[in-house]
Structure formats: structure tokens, C-alpha cells
Write an enzyme that holds these catalytic residues in place. Structure first.
Site, PDB file in Angstrom:
ATOM      1  N   PRO A   1     104.097 -94.978 -13.409  1.00 25.59           N
ATOM      2  CG  PRO A   1     104.572 -92.708 -13.181  1.00 25.59           C
ATOM      3  CD  PRO A   1     103.624 -93.777 -12.712  1.00 25.59           C
ATOM      4  CD  GLU A   2     106.709-100.505 -16.015  1.00 28.36           C
ATOM      5  OE1 GLU A   2     107.791-101.074 -16.258  1.00 28.36           O
ATOM      6  OE2 GLU A   2     105.615-100.891 -16.475  1.00 28.36           O
TER       7      GLU A   2
ATOM      8  CG  HIS B   1      92.879 -84.041 -10.673  1.00 20.78           C
ATOM      9  ND1 HIS B   1      92.817 -84.277 -12.036  1.00 20.78           N
ATOM     10  CD2 HIS B   1      91.638 -84.305 -10.195  1.00 20.78           C
ATOM     11  CE1 HIS B   1      91.591 -84.662 -12.357  1.00 20.78           C
ATOM     12  NE2 HIS B   1      90.867 -84.684 -11.260  1.00 20.78           N
TER      13      HIS B   1
ATOM     14  NE  ARG C   1      92.286 -94.814  -9.738  1.00 21.71           N
ATOM     15  CZ  ARG C   1      92.332 -96.089 -10.124  1.00 21.71           C
ATOM     16  NH1 ARG C   1      93.073 -96.437 -11.167  1.00 21.71           N
ATOM     17  NH2 ARG C   1      91.657 -97.004  -9.474  1.00 21.71           N
TER      18      ARG C   1
END
Length: 294
Positions: free
Chosen positions: A2-3, A104, A123
Site C-alpha cells: 500500500p502506498e 494469516h 509474508r
């Protein structure tokens, strides 16, 4: 990842959904994903959601701050345990609809009113850091961040990029120490706005081109915030809807093979600074002599 516009969208969404809530308990399912002592969080009220660059800052009533960085695959999922109503932010994968905590989920926060906030990260590159005022002020990640686009004067931006005169301009504006919050999408879009090839060395830009680039970065990022962020593979906003920047405003990013809205030439894709890079060979002819062919 996400930016800045996506994280700002997340901040605004959570500010509506999970403000003034008291954290009853913190559950840590992956020690790598949480830094700090949870005793400084439990029993505290969330008083504000803030942001610095791409980092979300959750301010607590005792003066501590939780810094949340989603990195590549992080997500925040807000769930009402009674109704199972949920809202996602970040990069929800197939586990978004699973019973929470999901496969997750790395950390989650249980509020006293029957709602939870889950930090998922497939991740495990993201993190939640619990920091007091002194630790926050001394945090190396935050200390290294440059000003955000809206905080810069054109003169300051020009001086900063000239310090990296031999580097491709895209690499320079992706450097978070030069300017905070710009990622791959908005680097490509900003270069299109300025009419420059992303691979041109920063030192070859004129002052006018530098001014246009800063103006473009501010414009495209504000457009993205106003449209709820960009829709990537899995990105959704905090209210469960997808951001629409790419559909409404993107001129080049991920449009390779399509025709330029400005001149009608085909949008092309190459690599600059190790990143997939989209550009119009006509509108961004300046600097294309630095285009590297395989």
C-alpha cells in the site's frame, strides 16, 4: 505494498470505525510481527489515527503509539464479533472471509465493546511496533523519512533531487529519504504528468520539469486519496469497497498495450530502478535515450 494514498484511505476508514475504543486484550500469534510490550496497550483507548508516509500511527490514551506498517501483504480487518460484519484494509487474500483469527493473522486486538481489529500478514514482512513518545521520536524508520509531497516547496524538491543527479529520477522519488510516501504507481503517473521518461537522470531535469514533477505527484496522489486509493490485485478500502484510482485517473500505470489518452500512442512498459515502469513514448520522449533494451 500500500502506498501513501492507500494508507491514508485506511486511516480515514478506521477513524470512522474504530475510534474511542478501549483495547481489552492483545493476542500475539507471531512474535516477529509485534515489537514492544503489550501491557502498554491493554486497557488503553484509541484516541487518534495518524499517518507518516506509508506508516499508520495509532495514538493511545496513555501517550503510547502503535506504528503499523503493512509492507507487502499486510492487512487490517475490523470485525464485529456479534454480527460478523467486517471491513478490510490493505491486501486481503483468500482468508479475508475466513473465521477470524485466520491462517494469516499475526496479531489482533480485542476491544471492550465486542469488536476486534486483526493484523494479517501472509509474508510476515509487516509489523506492529508499540512505542512511547521518546521511542517514537527516535525511531530510525520515521527519522529517515523525507517530507511528504504536500510539505515540500518547489525549491526544496529541486535541491533534494539534484543531490542524486546521476540517478534515474524514478529511483530518486522512490527514495523515502528524499520524499516520503511515493511508490511505483505514483512515480510513473507523476513522470507522465511532467512529460519525462522515468529513467532520465535527475540532474538533466530543468527547473520547470522539476516543478511539474512535484505538482504531478501532489495531483495524482490527491486524486487517488479522493477516489479511495488504487485498486491492485487484492486491495480494498476500510469500508470493504475497492479504490478506483486506476480506473478513473491512471494514465500509464498498468496500461501497457493500451492507447495514451493524450496522444493516442501505445503505452509501453520497461524496467527502471528494478521496477516495472509504464510510460508513453511520445508524451514522455524527454530522456528516452536512456531507455535500456534487453
Amino acid at each position: 505494498m500500500p502506498e501513501l494514498p492507500e494508507v491514508e484511505t485506511i486511516r480515514r476508514g478506521l477513524e470512522k470505525l474504530a475510534i474511542k475504543k478501549t483495547i481489552r486484550k492483545v493476542y500475539v500469534l507471531c512474535e516477529k510481527s509485534l515489537r514492544g510490550d503489550t501491557s502498554h496497550v491493554e486497557g488503553q483507548e484509541i484516541v487518534e489515527y495518524d499517518r507518516r508516509g506509508k506508516a499508520l500511527l495509532v495514538r493511545l490514551s496513555n501517550g503510547y503509539t502503535m506504528m503499523i506498517h503493512l509492507r507487502m501483504t499486510g492487512q487490517l480487518i475490523f470485525v464485529d464479533r456479534e454480527s460478523d460484519e467486517r471491513f478490510a484494509a490493505g491486501h486481503p487474500d483468500g482468508g479475508f472471509t475466513e473465521v477470524m483469527p485466520g491462517r494469516h493473522t499475526r496479531v489482533y486486538f480485542e476491544f471492550t465493546d465486542g469488536t476486534n481489529l486483526y493484523f494479517n500478514d501472509q509474508r510476515k514482512f509487516g509489523f506492529v511496533a508499540i512505542l512511547n513518545k521518546e521511542e517514537l521520536a527516535a525511531d530510525k524508520f520515521l527519522q529517515k523519512l523525507g517530507p511528504e509531497p504536500w510539505e515540500m516547496s518547489k525549491q526544496n524538491f529541486w535541491e533534494r533531487i539534484q543531490k542524486h543527479a546521476k540517478s534515474p529520477i524514478k529511483a530518486v522519488i522512490l527514495d523515502q529519504q528524499v520524499i516520503a510516501g511515493v511508490g511505483n504507481i505514483y512515480a510513473d503517473e507523476g513522470c507522465f504528468y511532467a512529460g519525462i521518461f522515468p529513467g532520465v537522470p535527475a540532474g538533466e531535469l530543468s527547473r520547470e520539469q522539476s516543478d511539474l514533477l512535484l505538482e504531478g505527484l501532489c495531483r495524482v496522489m490527491q486524486d487517488s486519496i479522493d477516489s479511495g486509493g488504487s485498486t491492485m490485485k487484492d486491495y480494498v478500502c476500510a469500508d470493504g469497497t475497492k479504490g478506483s484510482y486506476l480506473e478513473k485517473f491512471a494514465q500509464v500505470f498498468r496500461r501497457d498495450g493500451d492507447y495514451c489518452n493524450n496522444c493516442g500512442n501505445k503505452i509501453l512498459k520497461t524496467r527502471v530502478a528494478g521496477r516495472g515502469t509504464h510510460y508513453c513514448p511520445h508524451c514522455q520522449e524527454f530522456g528516452t535515450r536512456y531507455l535500456k533494451h534487453d
